[in-house]
Motif scaffolding. Structure first.
Motif, short mmCIF file in Angstrom:
data_model
loop_
_atom_site.label_atom_id
_atom_site.label_comp_id
_atom_site.label_asym_id
_atom_site.label_seq_id
_atom_site.Cartn_x
_atom_site.Cartn_y
_atom_site.Cartn_z
N MET A 1 0.85 -1.18 0.00
CA MET A 1 0.00 0.00 0.00
C MET A 1 0.89 1.24 0.00
O MET A 1 1.88 1.31 0.71
CB MET A 1 -0.90 -0.02 1.24
N VAL A 2 0.49 2.21 -0.79
CA VAL A 2 1.22 3.47 -0.89
C VAL A 2 0.27 4.61 -0.55
O VAL A 2 -0.89 4.60 -0.96
CB VAL A 2 1.80 3.65 -2.31
N LEU A 3 0.78 5.56 0.20
CA LEU A 3 0.00 6.73 0.60
C LEU A 3 0.56 7.96 -0.09
O LEU A 3 1.75 8.28 0.05
CB LEU A 3 0.06 6.92 2.12
N TYR A 4 -0.29 8.63 -0.84
CA TYR A 4 0.05 9.91 -1.45
C TYR A 4 -0.65 10.96 -0.60
O TYR A 4 -1.87 11.06 -0.57
CB TYR A 4 -0.45 9.94 -2.90
N ASN A 5 0.13 11.72 0.15
CA ASN A 5 -0.39 12.69 1.10
C ASN A 5 -0.18 14.10 0.57
O ASN A 5 0.93 14.46 0.16
CB ASN A 5 0.34 12.55 2.44
N VAL A 6 -1.26 14.87 0.57
CA VAL A 6 -1.17 16.28 0.18
C VAL A 6 -1.55 17.11 1.40
O VAL A 6 -2.68 16.99 1.91
CB VAL A 6 -2.12 16.60 -0.99
N THR A 7 -0.62 17.89 1.90
CA THR A 7 -0.90 18.76 3.04
C THR A 7 -1.11 20.17 2.49
O THR A 7 -0.28 20.68 1.75
CB THR A 7 0.26 18.74 4.05
N VAL A 8 -2.24 20.75 2.85
CA VAL A 8 -2.61 22.07 2.36
C VAL A 8 -2.83 23.00 3.53
O VAL A 8 -3.57 22.68 4.46
CB VAL A 8 -3.91 22.01 1.52
N GLY A 9 -2.17 24.14 3.48
CA GLY A 9 -2.44 25.24 4.41
C GLY A 9 -3.35 26.21 3.69
O GLY A 9 -3.00 26.71 2.62
N ILE A 10 -4.53 26.45 4.25
CA ILE A 10 -5.52 27.30 3.58
C ILE A 10 -5.89 28.47 4.49
O ILE A 10 -5.98 28.31 5.71
CB ILE A 10 -6.78 26.48 3.19
N ASP A 11 -6.06 29.64 3.90
CA ASP A 11 -6.45 30.81 4.69
C ASP A 11 -7.77 30.54 5.41
O ASP A 11 -8.71 30.00 4.82
CB ASP A 11 -6.60 32.03 3.80
N ILE A 12 -7.85 30.97 6.66
CA ILE A 12 -9.03 30.71 7.48
C ILE A 12 -10.30 31.30 6.86
O ILE A 12 -11.35 30.67 6.93
CB ILE A 12 -8.81 31.25 8.91
N ASP A 13 -10.20 32.46 6.22
CA ASP A 13 -11.41 33.09 5.70
C ASP A 13 -12.02 32.35 4.50
O ASP A 13 -13.17 32.63 4.13
CB ASP A 13 -11.18 34.56 5.38
N VAL A 14 -11.32 31.38 3.91
CA VAL A 14 -11.90 30.57 2.83
C VAL A 14 -11.93 29.08 3.20
O VAL A 14 -12.23 28.24 2.36
CB VAL A 14 -11.15 30.77 1.49
N GLU A 15 -11.66 28.77 4.45
CA GLU A 15 -11.55 27.37 4.89
C GLU A 15 -12.80 26.56 4.58
O GLU A 15 -12.71 25.48 3.98
CB GLU A 15 -11.25 27.30 6.39
N GLU A 16 -13.96 27.02 4.99
CA GLU A 16 -15.20 26.25 4.80
C GLU A 16 -15.52 26.08 3.32
O GLU A 16 -15.91 24.99 2.88
CB GLU A 16 -16.37 26.88 5.54
N GLU A 17 -15.39 27.16 2.55
CA GLU A 17 -15.65 27.08 1.11
C GLU A 17 -14.69 26.11 0.45
O GLU A 17 -15.06 25.28 -0.38
CB GLU A 17 -15.55 28.47 0.47
N TRP A 18 -13.40 26.17 0.83
CA TRP A 18 -12.38 25.27 0.28
C TRP A 18 -12.69 23.81 0.63
O TRP A 18 -12.64 22.94 -0.23
CB TRP A 18 -11.00 25.65 0.83
N LEU A 19 -13.03 23.56 1.89
CA LEU A 19 -13.32 22.20 2.33
C LEU A 19 -14.52 21.63 1.56
O LEU A 19 -14.50 20.48 1.12
CB LEU A 19 -13.56 22.18 3.84
#
Length: 101
Positions: A1-19
């Motif tokens: 099994m291989v894990l491709y992990n993407v860590t994203v830092g997102i501005d708080i003011d667009v967090e909900e829309e981004w999620l």
């Protein structure tokens, strides 16, 4: 099994829309490539900066060949769509991990 992990830092003011966009559009598009068998989303709890929040989006593949095929054949337009939509509102880095038995 291989894990491709993407860590994203997102501005708080667009967090909900981004999620919501990630759940409704981006992640389904990645999963529809057929290269991954499962995904998970984690919110990073240790935050040093108050203007952004970080998430780990994890995609699980059966083998490295599937991830390489994804990166070569499918990822460029998906990454570009994310970059264009959140250009100055995020940072991202990717990590590839192999399960050790």
């Amino acid at each position: 099994m291989v894990l491709y992990n993407v860590t994203v830092g997102i501005d708080i003011d667009v967090e909900e829309e981004w999620l919501n966009w990630m759940r409704e559009h981006h992640i389904p598009a990645v999963m529809n490539t057929g290269m991954f068998i499962e995904h998970k989303i984690f919110k990073v709890l240790s935050q040093e900066e108050e203007q952004s929040v970080s998430y780990s989006i994890q995609y699980f593949a059966e083998n490295i060949d599937k991830v390489v095929e994804y990166l070569n054949s499918y990822a460029p337009p998906l990454v570009e769509a994310h970059r264009a939509r959140y250009k100055d509102r995020h940072v991202a880095f990717r990590t590839l991990l192999e399960e050790v038995q």
